[in-house]
Design an enzyme around this catalytic site. Structure first.
Site, PDB file in Angstrom:
ATOM      1  CG  HIS A 129      -4.824 -11.780  -2.025  1.00 23.16           C
ATOM      2  ND1 HIS A 129      -5.985 -11.451  -2.702  1.00 23.16           N
ATOM      3  CD2 HIS A 129      -4.398 -10.623  -1.451  1.00 23.16           C
ATOM      4  CE1 HIS A 129      -6.232 -10.169  -2.548  1.00 23.16           C
ATOM      5  NE2 HIS A 129      -5.285  -9.644  -1.801  1.00 23.16           N
ATOM      6  CG  HIS A 138      -2.109  -0.947   0.991  1.00 27.91           C
ATOM      7  ND1 HIS A 138      -3.382  -0.688   1.463  1.00 27.91           N
ATOM      8  CD2 HIS A 138      -2.195  -2.145   0.357  1.00 27.91           C
ATOM      9  CE1 HIS A 138      -4.188  -1.687   1.136  1.00 27.91           C
ATOM     10  NE2 HIS A 138      -3.484  -2.583   0.466  1.00 27.91           N
TER      11      HIS A 138
END
Length: 718
Positions: A258, A96
């Site tokens: 993920h 991020h």
């Protein structure tokens, strides 16, 4: 008297100061020039002598990485580690930090450590990443100035991956911190998760690269929370492309990221308190305090979904793809009420993050299923399923690109883990392999350029076109590499392709003659000659105005090849408008007024407001009867009260200046021209250069600003 008043010992200064309205509140449409003065030395506590690159070289990277490895499994009661390992949290932090990058203007990204500041530190998509940075604080405190927050966040993401069995592609330091938030357009919305950034049939405005305010890319529940994997795939493709990622890189990044950790949606989001910027002073910059259960660990609420993707969430594996294709999926909701998907008829095989006796059925996000149900993504995903080694290599390379995309050329990379391989997205420029020209050669070449028949306008405009592609945001573009002679830049409308081709042909002839005539390996690159020719043009224009000056020139640029140039990637650098050249594209949609685009380009060029002002005045061939003379005529005539301006009915954005007495047309100008008489701050600067005693100052300031732009990408000179 020894009687104490009720106010004894109290500060005599009133602390409830009324908050007034700013100029932006009163005049919201006013051109914002303050963006040109961000990150000045006034906000920097390190002082002018501090050199981060030199400090980084003192860092014991191996020792630092050992400390980071240890941190991964040192779970803290105030924010317990999922599965006993902080790897997933730190990967998300690094992702991020870097993932705000957008290729359209090169802004965002990890390069300045902006995740520490508003608004990024309080974006909904960054919920609880404040905890990740607080976990890192003891290590940052230990190593101090030898490692910036910007570098530390990315390095920690790398170490997180390595600590869970993944082989990363490499790491480069060199991201210097800034000390204040960056004023940046993140979207027009006034509320978190708003999506007023679309027009037509869901056409995302430029330069934005996220679907909603406060998100990094897309809504994991689907477009505006609609759990449609195919529709979500369209938004994934758009947003990742705007971050410079192709389909394979996109699949690798989503699946690779993920493979680790989990999401947190243990309860209703209404239990969550304010974000860090909205919190109470005693919260000390920590936000999203939850009153659901313990508020942490098994009770943590970060977003909506409650998903764990892998049977081994703290080890690298191929479980993401195995689960994605081995099961059929049914829509369900998390305890927080968010859309997510669970495997049909599946055994409970996913570990619980805090209770070793519990197992869960596999779960996925809507955006995960996009990798199966979008036909292009599915083909890539199945290849990765069947070839785990290809998946690992693709993720390693995509992760390196994600975390280093905004660092610029490799000459800026620091540290022992810099990969040797050159990657095309790094805008490779070959090393100089010849002897450089000296002062005598420079004088000789200037003479040949000025005798070539090329005009001052042609010399100056070509050098400007070459150098002004530079973006201080992601350190791309600039004169080094001479990519102005390659596609796509040679064909850009703003560069006047026919004139450019003729100028380059003449300069290439001069280059060839010089290089052929000199023995001993001495040569001049075309990149250097273009800049040198521009300097010759400026000197000639200044001399015509009575100023005998020398424009500084430092050789050392090299010429990039077509093979080293990703034409599609460089297309993002094409300006929709360039106020320095009074250019506005008529074929491409405009998202800013011309004067706003001018300031935007100046900010990308790292110019100050005075530098912007003097460059516009010097580059103009309007408001003067001496178009190839470097004078302050532009400012003198613009500020002449004998001229009255009015818009031309037949030409949008063009104005005519008439003599107040005779009403005869004296000049025509654009919004970019007139803003220097209209905007109070720019007018104040224009008045400096319009003054009768400012001619010499104008020329000197122009040369300094010109040289700054010509050398903007010369990181070897820093």
């Amino acid at each position: 008297m020894d009687q104490k008043s009720d106010n004894a010992g109290k500060c005599p200064v009133a602390h409830t100061v009324p908050k007034g309205r700013s100029n932006r509140d009163w005049w919201p449409d006013q051109l914002d020039v303050q963006v040109l003065h961000q990150h000045s030395g006034l906000s920097d506590p390190m002082g002018k002598a501090f050199n981060y690159a030199e400090e980084f070289k003192k860092l014991d990277l191996e020792e630092l990485k050992k400390d980071l490895h240890a941190l991964m499994t040192e779970s803290q009661d105030w924010w317990p580690a999922d599965f006993g390992h902080y790897g997933g949290l730190f990967i998300r932090m690094a992702w991020h930090s870097a993932g705000t990058y957008r290729i359209t203007d090169g802004r965002g990204g990890a390069g300045q450590g902006q995740q520490r500041f508003a608004p990024l530190n309080s974006w909904p998509d960054n919920a609880n990443l404040d905890k990740a940075r607080r976990l890192l604080w003891p290590i940052k405190q230990k190593y101090g100035n030898r490692i910036s927050w910007a570098d530390l966040m990315i390095l920690t993401g790398n170490v997180a991956l390595e600590s869970m069995g993944f082989q990363t592609f490499g790491f480069a330091g060199g991201r210097a911190d800034v000390w204040e938030p960056q004023e940046l357009f993140w979207g027009p919305e006034g509320t978190w998760l708003g999506d007023e950034r679309y027009s037509g049939e869901r056409q995302l405005d430029e330069p934005l690269a996220a679907v909603q305010m406060g998100l990094i890319y897309v809504n994991p529940e689907g477009p505006n929370g609609n759990p449609d994997p195919v529709a979500a795939a369209r938004e994934i493709r758009e947003t990742f492309a705007r971050m410079a990622m192709n389909d394979e890189e996109t699949v690798a990044l989503i699946a690779g990221g993920h493979t680790f950790g989990k999401t947190h949606g243990a309860g209703d989001p209404s239990f969550i308190g304010p974000d860090p910027e909205g919190g109470a002073i005693e919260d000390q910059g920590l936000g999203w305090k939850s009153t659901f259960g313990t508020g942490v660990g098994k009770d943590a609420i970060t977003g909506g979904p409650e998903v764990t993707w892998s049977q081994t969430p703290t080890r690298w594996s191929n479980y993401f793809f195995e689960n994605l294709f081995n099961y059929e999926w049914e829509l369900t909701k998390s305890p927080a009420g968010a859309h997510q998907w669970k495997a049909k008829n599946a055994d409970a095989s996913i570990p619980d993050a805090f209770d070793a006796s519990k197992k869960h059925v596999p779960t996925m996000l809507t955006t995960d299923l996009s990798l199966r149900f979008d036909p292009i993504y599915e083909k890539i995903s199945r290849r990765f399923l069947e070839n785990p080694d290809q998946f690992a290599d693709a993720f390693a390379r995509a992760w390196f690109k994600l975390t280093h995309r905004d660092m610029g050329p490799k000459v800026r990379y620091l540290g022992p883990e810099v990969p040797a391989e050159d990657l095309i997205w790094q805008d490779v420029i070959p090393a100089v392999d010849h002897k450089l020209v000296d002062e005598n050669d420079v004088a000789d070449l200037k003479g040949k350029v000025l005798a070539s028949g090329l005009s001052v306008q042609e010399l100056v405009s070509t050098a400007w076109a070459s150098a002004s592609t530079f973006r201080g945001s992601d350190k791309r573009g600039g004169a080094n590499g001479a990519r102005i002679r390659l596609a796509p830049q040679k064909d850009w409308e703003v560069n006047q392709p026919a004139q450019l081709a003729r100028v380059l042909s003449v300069l290439e002839g001069i280059q060839k003659d010089f290089n052929t005539a000199h023995t001993g390996g001495k040569k001049i690159s075309l990149a250097d000659l273009i800049v040198l020719a521009g300097a010759a043009g400026v000197e000639k224009a200044a001399k015509a105005g009575g100023h005998d000056i020398t424009v500084p020139f430092t050789p050392g640029r090299a010429d990039a090849s077509e093979a080293q140039t990703d034409a599609a990637s460089f297309a993002a650098l094409e300006p929709r408008a360039d106020g320095f050249r009074n250019y506005v594209s008529r074929r491409r949609r405009q998202f800013m007024k011309p004067e706003e685009a001018l300031v935007d380009r100046a900010q990308l060029l790292t110019l100050t407001a005075p530098e912007l002002t003097v460059l516009v005045g010097g580059l103009r061939v309007v408001f003067t009867s001496r178009p190839e003379v470097l004078t302050n005529d532009f400012f003198v005539n613009l500020l002449d009260m004998g001229t009255q301006w009015s818009p031309m009915a037949e030409k949008e954005g063009v104005y005519e200046g008439r003599d107040r007495k005779t009403h005869e047309v004296k000049w025509t100008g654009t919004r970019v021209d007139l803003i220097f008489g209209s905007h109070s701050q720019l007018r104040a600067l224009a008045e400096v250069y319009a003054s009768s005693d400012a001619k010499e100052k104008f020329v000197g300031d122009f040369v300094a600003a010109w040289t700054k732009v010509m050398n903007a990408d010369r990181f070897d000179l820093v």
